[in-house]
Structure formats: C-alpha cells, structure tokens
Design a protein around this motif. Structure first.
Motif, PDB file in Angstrom:
ATOM      1  N   THR A 262     144.702  58.179  13.909  1.00 57.95           N
ATOM      2  CA  THR A 262     144.722  59.063  15.075  1.00 57.95           C
ATOM      3  C   THR A 262     143.735  60.213  14.922  1.00 57.95           C
ATOM      4  O   THR A 262     142.970  60.533  15.843  1.00 57.95           O
ATOM      5  CB  THR A 262     146.141  59.606  15.301  1.00 57.95           C
ATOM      6  OG1 THR A 262     147.032  58.505  15.535  1.00 57.95           O
ATOM      7  CG2 THR A 262     146.181  60.548  16.494  1.00 57.95           C
TER       8      THR A 262
ATOM      9  N   LEU B  42     141.623  50.010  23.374  1.00 65.65           N
ATOM     10  CA  LEU B  42     142.318  49.450  22.216  1.00 65.65           C
ATOM     11  C   LEU B  42     143.014  48.154  22.617  1.00 65.65           C
ATOM     12  O   LEU B  42     143.492  48.022  23.748  1.00 65.65           O
ATOM     13  CB  LEU B  42     143.353  50.473  21.712  1.00 65.65           C
ATOM     14  CG  LEU B  42     144.380  50.037  20.670  1.00 65.65           C
ATOM     15  CD1 LEU B  42     143.701  49.820  19.319  1.00 65.65           C
ATOM     16  CD2 LEU B  42     145.482  51.088  20.536  1.00 65.65           C
TER      17      LEU B  42
ATOM     18  N   ALA C  24     146.125  45.643  22.608  1.00 65.52           N
ATOM     19  CA  ALA C  24     147.573  45.678  22.422  1.00 65.52           C
ATOM     20  C   ALA C  24     147.957  44.772  21.255  1.00 65.52           C
ATOM     21  O   ALA C  24     147.359  43.715  21.044  1.00 65.52           O
ATOM     22  CB  ALA C  24     148.279  45.212  23.694  1.00 65.52           C
TER      23      ALA C  24
ATOM     24  N   ARG D  77     152.636  49.615  17.451  1.00 63.82           N
ATOM     25  CA  ARG D  77     153.258  50.394  18.526  1.00 63.82           C
ATOM     26  C   ARG D  77     153.250  51.885  18.194  1.00 63.82           C
ATOM     27  O   ARG D  77     152.981  52.734  19.064  1.00 63.82           O
ATOM     28  CB  ARG D  77     154.684  49.906  18.748  1.00 63.82           C
ATOM     29  CG  ARG D  77     154.735  48.505  19.343  1.00 63.82           C
ATOM     30  CD  ARG D  77     156.154  48.086  19.559  1.00 63.82           C
ATOM     31  NE  ARG D  77     156.208  46.851  20.307  1.00 63.82           N
ATOM     32  CZ  ARG D  77     157.303  46.368  20.872  1.00 63.82           C
ATOM     33  NH1 ARG D  77     158.433  47.044  20.792  1.00 63.82           N
ATOM     34  NH2 ARG D  77     157.278  45.224  21.520  1.00 63.82           N
TER      35      ARG D  77
ATOM     36  N   ARG E 217     151.136  53.370  16.222  1.00 66.44           N
ATOM     37  CA  ARG E 217     149.727  53.771  16.316  1.00 66.44           C
ATOM     38  C   ARG E 217     149.342  54.065  17.762  1.00 66.44           C
ATOM     39  O   ARG E 217     148.702  55.081  18.043  1.00 66.44           O
ATOM     40  CB  ARG E 217     148.872  52.634  15.753  1.00 66.44           C
ATOM     41  CG  ARG E 217     147.372  52.817  15.904  1.00 66.44           C
ATOM     42  CD  ARG E 217     146.642  51.607  15.339  1.00 66.44           C
ATOM     43  NE  ARG E 217     146.908  50.404  16.122  1.00 66.44           N
ATOM     44  CZ  ARG E 217     146.649  49.165  15.687  1.00 66.44           C
ATOM     45  NH1 ARG E 217     146.142  48.973  14.477  1.00 66.44           N
ATOM     46  NH2 ARG E 217     146.901  48.126  16.448  1.00 66.44           N
ATOM     47  N   GLU E 218     149.737  53.199  18.656  1.00 68.69           N
ATOM     48  CA  GLU E 218     149.384  53.367  20.065  1.00 68.69           C
ATOM     49  C   GLU E 218     149.993  54.641  20.645  1.00 68.69           C
ATOM     50  O   GLU E 218     149.322  55.403  21.348  1.00 68.69           O
ATOM     51  CB  GLU E 218     149.854  52.146  20.861  1.00 68.69           C
ATOM     52  CG  GLU E 218     149.541  52.216  22.339  1.00 68.69           C
ATOM     53  CD  GLU E 218     150.088  51.023  23.101  1.00 68.69           C
ATOM     54  OE1 GLU E 218     150.523  51.216  24.259  1.00 68.69           O
ATOM     55  OE2 GLU E 218     150.088  49.906  22.544  1.00 68.69           O
ATOM     56  N   GLU E 219     151.267  54.888  20.347  1.00 72.85           N
ATOM     57  CA  GLU E 219     151.931  56.065  20.907  1.00 72.85           C
ATOM     58  C   GLU E 219     151.349  57.365  20.358  1.00 72.85           C
ATOM     59  O   GLU E 219     151.143  58.334  21.097  1.00 72.85           O
ATOM     60  CB  GLU E 219     153.435  55.987  20.642  1.00 72.85           C
ATOM     61  CG  GLU E 219     154.154  54.969  21.508  1.00 72.85           C
ATOM     62  CD  GLU E 219     153.853  55.158  22.993  1.00 72.85           C
ATOM     63  OE1 GLU E 219     153.988  56.298  23.484  1.00 72.85           O
ATOM     64  OE2 GLU E 219     153.440  54.186  23.645  1.00 72.85           O
TER      65      GLU E 219
ATOM     66  N   ARG F 104     147.959  57.843  21.981  1.00 71.33           N
ATOM     67  CA  ARG F 104     148.061  58.221  23.391  1.00 71.33           C
ATOM     68  C   ARG F 104     148.387  59.713  23.534  1.00 71.33           C
ATOM     69  O   ARG F 104     147.797  60.425  24.347  1.00 71.33           O
ATOM     70  CB  ARG F 104     149.121  57.371  24.089  1.00 71.33           C
ATOM     71  CG  ARG F 104     149.134  57.538  25.620  1.00 71.33           C
ATOM     72  CD  ARG F 104     150.255  56.732  26.239  1.00 71.33           C
ATOM     73  NE  ARG F 104     150.169  55.333  25.890  1.00 71.33           N
ATOM     74  CZ  ARG F 104     149.348  54.450  26.473  1.00 71.33           C
ATOM     75  NH1 ARG F 104     148.528  54.858  27.433  1.00 71.33           N
ATOM     76  NH2 ARG F 104     149.334  53.186  26.094  1.00 71.33           N
TER      77      ARG F 104
ATOM     78  N   LEU G  77     143.762  56.825  26.961  1.00 66.13           N
ATOM     79  CA  LEU G  77     143.817  55.619  26.140  1.00 66.13           C
ATOM     80  C   LEU G  77     144.092  54.433  27.055  1.00 66.13           C
ATOM     81  O   LEU G  77     145.054  54.448  27.827  1.00 66.13           O
ATOM     82  CB  LEU G  77     144.928  55.726  25.084  1.00 66.13           C
ATOM     83  CG  LEU G  77     145.127  54.469  24.220  1.00 66.13           C
ATOM     84  CD1 LEU G  77     143.908  54.241  23.330  1.00 66.13           C
ATOM     85  CD2 LEU G  77     146.392  54.580  23.388  1.00 66.13           C
TER      86      LEU G  77
ATOM     87  N   VAL H 230     144.897  50.397  26.956  1.00 66.84           N
ATOM     88  CA  VAL H 230     145.341  49.322  26.063  1.00 66.84           C
ATOM     89  C   VAL H 230     145.214  47.994  26.789  1.00 66.84           C
ATOM     90  O   VAL H 230     145.700  47.843  27.915  1.00 66.84           O
ATOM     91  CB  VAL H 230     146.795  49.560  25.600  1.00 66.84           C
ATOM     92  CG1 VAL H 230     147.254  48.431  24.684  1.00 66.84           C
ATOM     93  CG2 VAL H 230     146.902  50.900  24.880  1.00 66.84           C
TER      94      VAL H 230
END
Length: 456
Positions: free
Chosen positions: A80, A97, A99, A106, A108-110, A113, A123, A125
């Motif tokens: 991040t 990014l 998915a 998950r 990492r994505e949150e 974001r 961001l 996905v």
C-alpha cells in the motif's frame, strides 16, 4: 496528460491484460508497477521455486515493455505504501488492479482503496484477469457459490467470455518514477530451486501454449491420466503467475475443437471452480470446508517418509520425487500422493498442502488448498470417503512401470509392472535394491480410516 498505474500481481503479461489495457485507455502515460510485497514474504509464500520463476517473469515482462517504449517499475516493501508513493510521483489519478480471491488479496485491496481514496485517487479492480469466469458470476439459486463441480461447470460452460485483448503497441512511463533493479531469486528466497524447474515468463508460456494447441491437445482426453506418457499441458505455472490469460487459453482451446479440447477446457473450469469456492469461503484456505470430525494422526517418521519419497509404495514415491526435482507434479500423481497422506496415513491435509506449497511452482492457494480438501474428504468431493489404492491406481495409470522407473533409479532394473511391488520380488533381487518396504499395510490403513470416519 492523464496518468494511471497498472499494478501487476498475478497477471504478469502484456497479452489480454485488462489491468494494463484500462490504465492505457486514456491515451496518457502509464506506470507498469510490481511491488515485492513484504506481506507475501512474511507469509512464507515466496519459496525458492516460485522466486526463481517470478524473477524470470519480471525480466520477461520488463523486456516486453521496453520493446514498446516503456519499462517495468519495481518497488519493495509494504504494498500500500509503495503504490501510493508511485501514484504520487507519477501524479496518477487512478490505480488498476486484478481482482483475486485469497484473504491476503482482499485485505490488500481494501487497504489500497482506503489509502488511495484518502489522497483523492481511485482504485479500479478488474475481474476475469486471473480467471476466465469471475468468482460469483454464476451462483445457484439462494446460495453464494457452487459447492459441487458438475452443476457449476454446466453453468460455467454457457458463460460468454470477453474477447481477449491485444497487447499494447506502445506506452510511455513518466520519467520521474524510479525503479529498483530486478533482484536475484536467492535474495528473495534463500535456498536452491528444484533442478528441473521450468523457465518462467510470458514468452515461454506463450510458446508452450502454442505448441500444446498445435497437436498434443488433440490426444488429451485419452492420455491425460497416463503417468508414463506425461501428456498434460504443463501450463499451470504460467496460469498461476498470469503469464497466460485463462480467458485466452479457454478461447483458443475451444477454437481447436474436439474431445481433447473439451477435456482440457473442463480442467480449466476446475481452476475457476476452486477460485469461486475460496472467494465465498476464504477461511477454507486453512480450515475444513466440510468438517468430518477427524482426529488426524501425527507420525513424524511416516510424514517424513512421504515427503522424501520413501514410503515403499513406488507410484507415491515417484510422485513425491518428481515434485522435488521439477517443482511440479502430474495431476493424477497429486491425487495419489494426497490420498496416501490423508487417508492411508490419516495425516492432516494441511501438512501435505504446506509441503506442496513449499515446492510447487504453480502453488496457487485456491487450487492447492481446495484440491487437498477434495482428496481429504473435507472439501467438495461428493464421495468424501473414497480411498485411492496406490497399487490399483499404479496398475491403471502406469501399467508398464515407466513412470516409477523414471523417478526411482533404485528400481530402474525391475522389469514391467513388477516395479510396483518390489517387496514381492525374489529375496536375492530385493537385497540389491536400496528401496524400503511399505511403511503401512493397506488393509490395516483402510480399516483405520473407515473406523475414524465412523463408516463401520
């Protein structure tokens, strides 16, 4: 001119990459970014075999980008923090990014974001980057995922796939954005990779795919279970690292047509199936999907014999030695080795799954863990108590013993199917073999398993 960041993760390719395509769609500059994520290292997922393959992939990706006027930007540390830093340096308004389904992906994505949003950046996905059909795209009535493969496949086969994307013709990377050099594999994961490890990268993957489609695919339906023929595609490492697109692979295989293509596409559907299971039940990476009340045995000597390929059951031992040498194992051999550990030795599937992840270059969390659970009877198998007899399986899958002799040099001189029962040979012959007697009696082991599962 607008700038975007294309964050590569499990999509290390230029062909059919929606992440890179979206980052370039505005016609401005783009930053092709890969971060050597501390969280991946700390979790022990970056082992020597996958580190070596990854380094090949990064070199190949960078070379492909440079041929188009760009370059790969490499950073290391907290993902991040590094992505936000690069976005700031490039004045990028967007980050793109792929998915993915693991708990790590998950999280990492949150985190990404939230951090990007706090800086006024977006961001985006993209699904169908890692899989051909997005997890959750098809579901049974009233449920969030399919728990049985056949009904899933029937729906999956009817899904319209997106048209594969061409690679970019050219791209420009903002000059102020600096990059680390691509590291050595040893610096990422100390230790020696398997001596027979394949070379990584999109170029190698596309060469292998083209060769596979140009003939061997046609015989896949008849030969894919034959251990001695080794008639499988060996594309799994390239799919795992995203050197090949699952979507493009399905589309091109279907274009060939025939029984072989149908059988091959069905195996690709299994990959998507496991991803949709883990997407719905991320805890299944480490916990029983369907608990059976197992009280697993723990015998360190038996487990070590299994790891070393010294169980006394040649087809199992050949499989484990292939894994150690190549960082890869034939799919049917994986099932035999897993059944032997979880049902014949009645050892915890997590022990086997961890050993496979320590060596498999295609060590995909969804497929590895869910396949292990399928074999152990704690997963999606509709016959959870089936036990694969290694002798019966050897007679069917390696009838002349060629697979065993290939991987167990101690038995190279034993002719024909006798190689599957070396302990039954003449005593004088046995004395010349540096090969152990079976560590467990199959009838006793079967009775023990049936009792443990309450089947008697």
């Amino acid at each position: 001119m607008p700038t975007a960041v294309a964050l590569f993760t499990a999509d290390l390719r230029l062909h059919d990459n929606p992440v890179l395509h979206a980052a370039l769609r505005t016609g401005g500059e783009a930053v092709p970014l890969f971060v050597l994520d501390d969280a991946v290292r700390d979790a022990g997922f970056l082992v020597p075999n996958r580190a070596a393959f990854l380094v090949d992939c990064l070199h190949d990706l960078d070379a492909g980008l440079r041929r188009r006027g760009g370059r790969l930007v490499l950073r290391s540390g907290d993902l991040t923090e590094q992505v936000c830093r690069v976005a700031e340096e490039a004045s990028a308004a967007e980050v793109h990014l792929a998915a993915d389904v693991s708990g790590h992906a998950r999280t990492r994505e949150e985190r990404l974001r939230r951090a990007l949003g706090a800086a006024g950046r977006e961001l985006h996905v993209h699904d169908t980057v890692v899989t051909a059909v997005a997890p959750g795209a098809v579901t049974p009535a009233g449920k969030d995922h399919f728990a049985v493969f056949t009904p899933y496949f029937n729906r999956w086969a009817g899904c319209a796939l997106r048209t594969p994307l061409d690679p970019p013709r050219a791209l420009a990377v903002p000059a102020p954005v600096g990059s680390l050099p691509i590291p050595s594999a040893a610096s990422l994961a100390p230790g020696r990779p398997s001596p027979g490890l394949p070379a990584g990268g999109e170029s190698r993957g596309r060469e292998r795919l083209a060769a596979w489609l140009d003939g061997p695919l046609d015989d896949y339906a008849q030969g894919h279970d034959d251990l001695s023929r080794d008639a499988t595609s060996r594309l799994s490492p390239y799919l795992h690292f995203g050197c090949l697109s699952a979507t493009e692979t399905v589309v091109r295989a279907r274009g060939r047509g025939g029984e072989g293509a149908d059988a091959f596409v069905r195996q690709l559907a299994w990959r998507d199936f496991h991803h949709q299971v883990l997407a719905a039940r991320p805890q299944a990476a480490h916990h029983d999907y369907r608990p059976r009340g197992d009280r697993w045995r723990t015998d360190p000597q038996e487990i070590e014999a299994w790891r070393a390929g010294r169980t006394g059951y040649p087809v199992v031992d050949a499989a484990m030695r292939q894994l150690a040498h190549e960082g890869w194992m034939h799919n049917r051999a994986r099932l035999l080795a897993a059944s032997f550990l979880t049902k014949t030795l009645y050892a915890d599937w997590r022990t086997g799954a961890r050993h496979f992840l320590d060596l498999l270059v295609d060590g995909d969390l969804a497929n590895n863990q869910m396949n292990w659970q399928w074999v152990a009877g704690t997963g999606t198998d509709t016959r959870p108590n089936r036990v694969l007899n290694p002798l019966a399986q050897a007679r069917r899958l390696d009838p002349d013993g060629a697979y065993v002799r290939r991987w167990i040099p101690e038995l190279a001189g034993v002719p024909g199917p006798a190689v599957h029962r070396p302990w039954a040979l003449d005593a004088a012959v046995r004395r010349g073999l540096d090969y152990p007697d079976p560590i467990v009696d199959l009838d006793h082991a079967l009775a023990r398993f049936r009792a443990a599962r309450g089947l008697d």
